[in-house]
Motif scaffolding. Structure first.
Motif, short mmCIF file in Angstrom:
data_model
loop_
_atom_site.label_atom_id
_atom_site.label_comp_id
_atom_site.label_asym_id
_atom_site.label_seq_id
_atom_site.Cartn_x
_atom_site.Cartn_y
_atom_site.Cartn_z
N SER A 161 -1.09 -7.49 -7.49
CA SER A 161 -2.26 -6.49 -7.69
C SER A 161 -2.56 -5.12 -7.36
O SER A 161 -3.03 -4.92 -8.00
CB SER A 161 -2.86 -7.38 -7.46
OG SER A 161 -4.55 -7.29 -8.05
N ILE A 162 -2.66 -5.28 -5.99
CA ILE A 162 -3.00 -3.66 -5.67
C ILE A 162 -2.08 -2.61 -6.45
O ILE A 162 -3.08 -1.01 -6.45
CB ILE A 162 -3.14 -3.67 -4.21
CG1 ILE A 162 -4.13 -4.31 -3.82
CG2 ILE A 162 -3.33 -2.72 -3.10
CD1 ILE A 162 -5.63 -4.35 -3.47
N LEU A 163 -0.43 -2.70 -6.27
CA LEU A 163 0.16 -2.01 -7.08
C LEU A 163 0.14 -1.15 -7.94
O LEU A 163 0.28 -0.59 -8.81
CB LEU A 163 1.32 -2.07 -6.25
CG LEU A 163 1.94 -1.98 -4.64
CD1 LEU A 163 3.21 -2.33 -4.51
CD2 LEU A 163 0.96 -0.79 -4.44
N VAL A 164 -0.51 -2.30 -9.10
CA VAL A 164 -0.98 -2.63 -10.43
C VAL A 164 -1.79 -1.47 -10.36
O VAL A 164 -1.76 -0.25 -11.12
CB VAL A 164 -1.55 -3.54 -10.67
CG1 VAL A 164 -1.85 -3.15 -12.50
CG2 VAL A 164 -0.25 -4.63 -11.02
N THR A 192 8.78 -2.52 -8.42
CA THR A 192 8.84 -2.67 -9.65
C THR A 192 8.31 -3.93 -10.09
O THR A 192 8.50 -4.39 -11.89
CB THR A 192 10.62 -4.26 -8.89
OG1 THR A 192 11.32 -2.44 -8.37
CG2 THR A 192 11.11 -4.35 -10.27
N ARG A 193 7.54 -5.31 -9.80
CA ARG A 193 6.81 -6.05 -10.63
C ARG A 193 5.95 -5.45 -11.12
O ARG A 193 5.35 -5.85 -12.06
CB ARG A 193 6.49 -7.96 -9.43
CG ARG A 193 8.02 -7.93 -9.02
CD ARG A 193 7.33 -9.40 -7.77
NE ARG A 193 5.78 -10.17 -8.88
CZ ARG A 193 5.85 -11.09 -8.41
NH1 ARG A 193 5.76 -11.18 -6.80
NH2 ARG A 193 4.59 -11.40 -8.61
N GLN A 197 4.60 -5.30 -15.07
CA GLN A 197 3.20 -5.77 -15.32
C GLN A 197 3.06 -4.83 -15.60
O GLN A 197 2.03 -4.95 -16.98
CB GLN A 197 2.26 -6.27 -14.13
CG GLN A 197 3.04 -7.39 -13.74
CD GLN A 197 1.81 -8.19 -12.63
OE1 GLN A 197 0.64 -7.34 -12.66
NE2 GLN A 197 2.60 -9.27 -11.97
N ALA A 198 2.81 -3.01 -15.34
CA ALA A 198 1.70 -2.27 -16.54
C ALA A 198 2.36 -2.21 -17.63
O ALA A 198 1.28 -1.63 -18.26
CB ALA A 198 1.40 -0.91 -14.76
N THR A 199 3.22 -1.67 -17.41
CA THR A 199 4.24 -1.66 -18.62
C THR A 199 4.13 -2.89 -19.62
O THR A 199 3.97 -2.38 -21.14
CB THR A 199 5.65 -1.42 -18.35
OG1 THR A 199 6.08 -1.10 -17.32
CG2 THR A 199 6.23 -1.18 -20.21
#
Length: 201
Positions: A161-164, A192-193, A197-199
């Motif tokens: 979630s933070i990386l998104v 990678t996950r 998710q962002a894509t």
């Protein structure tokens, strides 16, 4: 009269001197180092790698990104979202103020000092290429040097979630640079996950 390179080196050294007062320590190549001194140098190294032709203002802002940050701890504000936002805003203001004092002492004029201050306050993010570059570099330094410790303290979904959110603040160039980093598995898998998710959204 000082040359631009002389001024820049003097300002970077003065920023390092300020950050050397950080009582918090991190290990850098096995050597205990003031945490914000290490952070500033990591910012400069990442900037040189990702934006090798960065202007002087951006070089200064990158080094001063966390100048004296320990003097305004997160715990000095309420531990909720509004408190976090107030803390971040005050940090930006103080970073600009502290850096401005150093720049003035090194011979930078009011316009040059104001420009660095604007970058440190992250003004016009998305619209200002230098502000965006600074945001990219901060995100990349987090991924390269701090995300592993963060991942060890939080559940995987929280890390993703933070990386998104981190990716959402980065430019395409910054995201491409993230793909070139050598990351530990816990961070690489989460990234990678997060990208997936962002894509998908």
């Amino acid at each position: 009269m000082q040359t631009s390179n002389t001024r820049l080196n003097a300002a970077l050294a003065a920023i390092d001197a300020a950050n050397s007062e950080d009582p918090n320590r991190v290990a850098v190549d096995g050597v205990e180092t003031p945490a914000e001194l290490a952070y500033g140098r990591r910012m400069s190294a990442m900037l040189a790698r990702v934006y090798p032709h960065a202007p002087e203002s951006l070089q200064l802002a990158a080094r001063a990104q966390h100048i004296r940050r320990w003097q305004i701890p997160r715990s000095s504000y309420p531990m909720d979202r509004p408190g976090y936002l107030r803390w971040r805003k005050e940090l930006g203001r103080k970073h600009a103020e502290w850096a401005g004092e150093i720049l003035a002492s090194c011979g930078y004029d009011a316009e040059e000092t104001a420009r660095v201050g604007s970058l440190l306050r992250k003004e016009n993010l998305r619209r200002d290429p230098e502000t965006q570059a600074l945001e990219d570099v901060a995100a990349l330094v987090f991924l390269a040097h701090y995300a592993e410790d963060f991942a060890a303290k939080h559940p995987p979904e929280k890390v993703v979630s933070i990386l998104v959110k981190t990716l959402a603040k980065m430019s395409e160039h910054g995201k491409e640079a993230a793909g070139t980093l050598e990351l530990p598995p816990s961070v690489g898998d989460a990234l990678t996950r997060a990208i997936a998710q962002a894509t998908a959204t």
